[in-house]
Design a protein around this motif. Structure first.
Motif: not given
Length: 992
Positions: A306, A309-310, A314, A337, A340
């Motif tokens: 998480l 990769r988040t 971003s 993810v 998303l």
């Protein structure tokens, strides 16, 4: 480097949060586990013990209830009732044998009369199956055990625990009544059962629990139960932990005096508590290990899947600008993810598509607006901001561009929209610049023009629609006028329809009397059918005429103040015959005093009788109830109302047929018409009457279960005629005191009735210094006394063994010596017509109201005296002949007149004692004739009886109320009722 530091910082914070959460969770659970889990198991254990104690207590209660039920069965038994009165020992020898004690588990039975004398008392040993002496304390009821005697009230009774020297006993007592539960009570029946080892063992087998029983004041009472003995019932259920393995539960059962009792206690193993301790220990160990493992795994997974990769996603989103919608992010993987990232790409694509669609939609919207036939104007209150082509044609030269930024039309500017966005609609007359006059509909809506508040107005030309509505309205008014003309025609036919029917019914009635003893029997049956058909046809015509009067707007209500309870008694008395014919139980459920009501009593009675008759007709061997309740006033719009609910257990109505109930001439299906009869007009007429009285009728029903019709009316009706109603049909002055007997004369009254209570009661109730009573217990004995004594009056029961009352009446009227003796029939069957045909003076239905009986006796004993002349004024020859022949049966001389002029002449020549007048006469109408009679010297004080088929208006009723004694409607009365009315009016004192 900066990215790495940021990532490590986020990871550190996450690690710290996880460690703190795990520590806090473990610490909190460690501290609260004992209180929550162990406390929960303790509460569960206490509830379980309380349920076991309640189970034992319920077993005792059930034993007492069973004993009470057995006592009630024997106490409300006619044989027990008879034994308490006569003491016949055959009842005891037959019913209270050893099997009675064994089957009902009884160890004691006693019967005590109302003076406290023990008529029967017996003990029984269930183990030995042999009779024993009753307990010493229960061999006399003069002391503290006198409270067991329950015979002062019909529903009195006691049951519970009784502490005797030989031990506790479960006992029940009930008043001795008849099998119908009626009194007066003649004594008390007591039944008991020892609470011994046998009974305790039986209860332990039922509950599957072992328990012990202790007296509250027992010396060997365990110490642990002594606090419960001191506290009493208030401390129950009593629960005490003995140790880790055992727990005690107990309860107190008070005796009937409330001063002592017993303690029922049981010891139970603490299985629930031990299970809770084990569960708590295992739960704590598993929780600590799971929390540690969970924290480590969460930290590792979140960091790998998480956080990194988040952060990358971003940075990609931040690179997308407002003018670069074609840029897309890189989807990293197929998990959330990655989804998303894919969702962000789809959102960007939809935004691009929406921009294209908005541009296309705006173009289509403008095209539609321009093509609409309705004018659309957007303005800011002063100037036009937008206008379509239709609006330009309506307001100007047809070019929208020339009207923009011009002053808005005053009619359009004057309509303001609502702030909440709800359209404001208004109709107006619009004058176009070309001089045309249009009817338009204006619709105003709030609007925003370049973020500035504005108003959008739609102007629709409705001139053609208004013309169509006017045409339809004219057609409807024409149809309504035709319907009113039809109803008015039916209303005016009242006299012409009712008059020949009166003749049919009257002649059929007279022919029935003429052929009563003639052969063949078929002639009598055919004539009865003629009479019944005529009455039925008249009732139908009356309903049709009433309905037509309502539709024509001519129906007026005649409100008056009346007692609601008395009205209910009249309606139930009328409906009871139909209920009995179908085997139904007719029940009234209402308070003792419903007070007064200001409404139309006759119409309300008609509606209630129709609802009750329908319920009785469609119910067989069931129950019909009339429930009356009061709804209090709720503000000025909802005054106090009375609710009359008629509920039956009949065939019910299907849901899809309920909507057809109140339609004129409609029944729910054709089969009901064939089976039950009727026109389907009753409910429609009842609904119309309910609406005239300010209320309504609603219905709920279930097919095969029954129906409930609910009539709701205001206690005080508004509007309507306020005239005092005419004298009721065939009034007998029931509220007036009985007429006085001629003084100084000894009259003999013979009472023939097989009921000794009636033969004893009637002479006491009718006691008078001028009367001497003789009684006979059978028809044969009554005939012998009648021929020997020749009494002045005979009171004759109809239903007697051997010779019936009808047979006695036939022989009395066949003998010349007794034919003139007036006979007053008393019966439970309402067959007045049959009694009059056989020669009875009148027939009263049992149970007879004593005031009414006294009036009838006094009336008959006064006698007719010399023959009196009656003036009969009727233009129809058939009706006049029927009325004359009916009046001839009463022994009066009848003078006939076919018009008002002849009547006035005969009044001067003959001086009649009473006048019978029709209102529909040639030349001089009946009301004018009555006024002329009252103005004549011979007609000032004579009673006037009106017999008419005319529907009277309010003014006519008011005028008649001041001049006539009574009004009878043609076709609605029988010949015997006419004779009774004339006889009553002739015996009233003359007005001074």
């Amino acid at each position: 480097m900066q990215r790495f530091i940021h990532t490590r910082s986020l990871r550190a914070r996450l690690l710290l949060v996880l460690v703190l959460m795990v520590v806090a969770l473990v610490a909190a659970l460690a501290l609260l586990a004992d209180a929550i889990i162990e406390g929960g198991f303790l509460a569960l254990e206490e509830r379980d013990v309380a349920e076991r104690v309640a189970q034992v207590s319920n077993a005792f209660d059930n034993s007492i209830v069973g004993l009470q039920r057995t006592t009630l069965d024997y106490a409300q038994w006619d044989d027990t009732y008879a034994f308490a009165l006569d003491g016949d020992r055959v009842f005891i020898e037959t019913n209270f044998v050893d099997t009675t004690f064994l089957y009902n588990e009884l160890t004691y039975i006693a019967i005590v009369n109302t003076t406290g004398t023990i008529l029967y008392a017996q003990g029984f040993e269930l183990e030995e199956e042999d009779f024993t002496d009753p307990p010493a304390e229960l061999q006399s009821f003069a002391g503290p055990y006198a409270t067991l005697l329950q015979h002062e009230q019909l529903e009195a009774g006691q049951s519970g625990l009784l502490l005797l020297e030989d031990g506790p006993m479960l006992i029940a007592s009930k008043s001795i009544l008849t099998s119908l539960g009626e009194g007066p009570a003649v004594g008390t029946l007591l039944m008991g059962r020892w609470l011994d080892e046998r009974e305790i063992a039986r209860l332990e087998a039922l509950t599957r629990l072992n328990f012990s029983v202790w007296l509250l004041d027992e010396a060997q009472l365990p110490a642990v139960l002594q606090p419960l003995a001191a506290a009493g019932v208030e401390a129950t259920p009593f629960i005490q932990i003995l140790d880790d393995q055992q727990i005690l539960g107990a309860t107190v059962m008070s005796d009937l005096s409330g001063t002592s009792g017993i303690i029922v206690a049981l010891e139970l193993p603490r299985e629930v508590y031990q299970l809770g301790r084990t569960t708590l220990r295992n739960y704590t160990l598993v929780l600590v290990g799971a929390a540690l493992l969970f924290g480590v795994l969460v930290l590792f997974v979140v960091d790998r899947t998480l956080l990194r990769r988040t952060l990358s996603l971003s940075h990609q989103v931040a690179a997308i600008g407002p003018h670069t919608p074609e840029v897309r992010v890189e989807a990293l993987g197929q998990d959330e993810v990655g989804q998303l990232g894919e969702a962000i790409n789809q959102m960007l694509q939809r935004l691009s598509d929406y921009q294209t669609q908005i541009a296309e939609s705006e173009q289509r919207y403008r095209q539609l607006i321009e093509l609409l036939p309705d004018a659309i104007v957007v303005h800011n209150g002063q100037m036009v901001r937008y206008i379509n082509s239709a609006g330009a044609r309506l307001l100007g030269n047809g070019l929208p561009a020339t009207l923009v930024d011009q002053p808005v039309h005053p009619l359009i500017a004057g309509l303001s929209p609502r702030p909440d966005g709800v359209p404001v609609i208004q109709e107006a007359v619009f004058h176009t610049p070309q001089g045309a006059v249009l009817e338009v509909e204006l619709v105003a809506l709030p609007f925003y023009d370049q973020e500035a508040p504005a108003t959008q107005v739609i102007v629709r030309n409705i001139t053609e629609r208004k013309q169509i509505e006017q045409t339809l309205r004219a057609a409807k008014e024409a149809a309504d006028a035709a319907n009113r003309a039809k109803s008015q025609f039916l209303s005016t036919m009242s006299h012409e329809l009712r008059t020949p029917l009166t003749a049919i019914i009257g002649y059929a009635e007279m022919l029935e009397q003429s052929f009563a003893d003639a052969e063949p029997a078929e002639v009598q049956q055919d004539l009865a059918r003629i009479h019944g058909a005529g009455v039925h046809l008249l009732a139908l015509i009356n309903d049709v005429l009433d309905l037509s009067k309502i539709e024509a707007g001519h129906m007026q209500i005649k409100p008056s103040m009346f007692n609601v309870s008395e009205l209910l008694d009249k309606a139930l008395a009328t409906a009871r015959a139909l209920a009995q014919r179908n085997g139904n139980e007719l029940v009234l459920q209402a308070t003792d005093d419903l007070g007064l009501m200001y409404s139309d009593e006759m119409r309300l009675h008609q509606v209630l009788l129709n609802l009750l008759s329908n319920a009785c007709k469609f119910t067989h061997d069931g129950r019909v109830s009339l429930t009356v309740s009061v709804l209090p006033e709720v503000g000025p719009e909802l005054p106090e109302r009375l609710v009359f609910a008629v509920q039956d257990s009949g065939i019910g109505i299907a849901p899809d047929q309920i909507g057809r109930l109140f339609q004129d001439f409609v029944q729910v299906d054709a089969s009901s018409t064939r089976r039950y009869g009727g026109t389907g007009l009753g409910l429609a007429l009842s609904q119309r009457f309910a609406q005239l009285l300010g209320g309504t009728i609603t219905v709920t029903s279930e097919l095969g279960v029954g129906s409930t019709f609910t009539l709701t009316l205001p206690r005080h009706v508004q509007g309507g005629a306020t005239n005092i109603p005419l004298t009721p049909l065939a009034s007998s002055d029931q509220d007036a005191p009985p007429a006085a007997l001629p003084g100084g004369e000894n009259r003999i009254v013979l009472i023939i009735d097989d009921d000794p209570a009636i033969r004893d009661l009637l002479p006491r109730l009718l006691a008078n210094p001028g009367l001497h009573f003789e009684t006979a217990a059978s028809g044969e004995e009554g005939l012998e006394l009648a021929m020997a004594l020749l009494p002045d009056l005979i009171l004759l029961d109809v239903l007697m063994p051997g010779m019936s009352g009808w047979d006695v009446l036939k022989q009395l009227k066949a003998d010349p010596d007794t034919t003139a003796i007036p006979v007053l029939m008393l019966t439970i069957a309402e067959d007045t017509e049959h009694g009059v045909m056989l020669g009875a003076a009148n027939l009263l239905s049992k149970p007879v109201e004593m005031d009414r009986l006294g009036q009838e006796v006094a009336l008959l004993l006064q006698g007719q005296g010399a023959t009196q002349r009656l003036l009969l004024v009727e233009d129809d020859p058939d009706i006049r002949t029927y009325l004359r022949r009916t009046l001839d049966q009463g022994g009066w001389g009848v003078i006939e007149a076919e018009d008002g002029e002849t009547a006035l002449r005969l009044l001067a020549e003959q001086a009649p004692a009473l006048a019978v007048v029709d209102l529909m006469l040639p030349d001089m109408d009946g009301i004018s004739l009555i006024a002329a009679l009252r103005a004549h010297p011979h007609g000032t004080n004579i009673p006037i009886l009106v017999v008419t088929a005319k529907d009277l208006g309010a003014d006519e009723q008011a005028q008649l109320n001041q001049s006539v004694a009574q009004v009878l409607r043609k076709g609605s009365f029988r010949g015997d009722e006419l004779l009774r009315s004339v006889q009553t009016l002739l015996q009233r004192p003359m007005k001074e």
